[in-house]
Design a protein around this motif. Sequence first.
Motif: not given
Length: 669
Positions: A436-438, A493-497, A631-636, A659-661
């Motif tokens: 949950x904390x990445x 990563x928290x975000x991705x395009x 909810x939580x960062x993921x590996x993508x 993208x990693x915030x």
Amino acid sequence: MSRTLSPWTAQSQTSASLPPEVDNEGNIEYKLKLVDPSPERFEHLVTQLKWRLAEGGGEAMYEIGVSDDGSFVGLSNDDMTASIDTLRRMASFLDADVSIIREVTVEQPPTTINTTTGNASSRYDLTKELISHPGNKVVEALIRRRLKEDQQFMEIRVAIVGGQDAGKSTLLGSLTHGVKDNGRGRARLNLFRHRHEIETGRTSSISHEIIGYDSAGTLVNYATTNISTWEQICESSSKIITFLDTCGHPRYLRTTIAGLTGHAPDYACLIVSANAGGVPDMTREHFALAVMLAVPVFVVVTKIDIATADQLKRTVGQLLTLFKAPGNRKVPVVVRNEDDLVVGVSNFAVHAKEIPIFLVSSVTGANMHLLNKLFNLLPKPVKNLEQLLEEPVEFQVEEVYAVPDVGPVLGGVLRAGRISIHNPPAQRTYHLGPDASGIFIPVTVSSIHRHRMPASFIHAGQAATLAVDLGSLDPSRLRKGAVLLGADFPAAYDEFDAELLVLCHPVQGLGKGFQGMVHSGSVRQAVRVVRVVKPDAEGEAEGDTEPVLLQGSDPGVSASPPLRPPSAPAIPISRGELGALSIARSKSTPVKKHGGGIPPHSLPRSPPRSPPQGPVLRTGEGGEVRFRFVHAPEYIRVGAQVLFREGRTKCVGKVVRVIKRVRREAEVV
């Protein structure tokens, strides 16, 4: 490595020819004749067969009586018998068996064969052998390696999809146990995992069943003598078919989607009930999912024993309409006998344009032998295997077990790389996560099992269970949806395009603030749209203004998006293919929000009701969308395929940037 099921098409018998032989790749070999070769020639033939078997992953197809340009010459009965005997001797040198797939009589052959396009004259130097006579035979043979102790069986994963009450579990029970159903679901009882499934007759989880085939193509299942366990099936088989029994009820649609994305099936078997008198909405939905995920589909129409002629006609008619819809470009082939099977089904695994349709009954056993022969002939699709083997380990975790006296066990599919228990502990220690904390934790693989059989190694594309040593770490940190990575510095990563194509969306369009569920491999979590960029828009929707860190860049430094690796899949659907999916979306049933076996933390919240801000993507439009995990960062990974949906909203695309915030100090735990 390139594998092809067969060069035969529906026109092969009528045109008396096959496509020209491909010399430098593939597992298909044309031979005019193999009569009394010299020792040197025989040694060359064995070497050639060994290479073809390597190209096909342990399987090869030989066309006897065919010149290199594909023309049917044929052989007399004596020459064909001698050629088959030579082929069997060649196979025995390589611990392989030969089975005859088809035998065709050349009725109206050409008088001569062009010797400039073939090499028959150079091999035999007999011009008269290039003269074909009526009554000559052309034979197609399958050569398959026998399973050795130090070798592993070939595995093909088939997802069983379709609407509720179509007979999926009953059909699967008949295939795996070799028994006929009593018409009241007796054959399916051995497949259910939960008590409520037995009581209701509805599958609510992904269950696994297997059948096998030995090197001679003989079916091995629970009806085989002295076979009662998975281990015995695997020990007796050179090829294993793994069935993934999915859920047909709309309530468990997300579980079905998770099975299709996480377990990476090679094929999808669409089950339709003949007495339905049509194609139900959920069946259309499952077919649309398979098309979006680029999974080759074949169809099985069940319950033909109780369907009236009118019901069967309307069901098959609607199937043909669905497959021939504008943009779909599928060619349905109704398989009525073995000739239809070997001629019409041959190439659908290669380019997925043909869709075989089988009409069967689990009660009477009608046409079940055609299904068994189909599974024996299916090849293992290979997509850039050599390159995937050289990439770092990436194991997608789909199941987590706690086995007494063993410890934590991870079940899933190895997407890239190799894992061997013979390597030193340092070389089989990988990073598992994120939590949950990445954060990723180091784990060491202690043992490997495939279908409950111990294995010394696995490679990309294989499903397995891994026993891992956590040391002093808490086993509660293990979860479904995690990934086992061989990279030196894994990151969450928290975000991705993603380059996204909107297949269906309500009137307002997909814009900033919209929330839904994203599926990508083993990742299943709610995401929120934070930015939309349309190709024809002058501006873009503004996302959050917090600083972000692109993969492989430093804070404050502009970084261009990484290129998609060659092994990454492209978007499997174009805008021209929307016509086929529009049939499914126009009649699909709204999905109830239910976990369906998905962890509670990944359930999506209700989408916002306010109008979207900034640019929006409507049905049929494409653009670049930035998503943020709720909810939580993921590996993508870049290049990964993504499926985004919420209710009737359906989008498909690929990841172009991760993208990693950069978290502020107050956000760091």
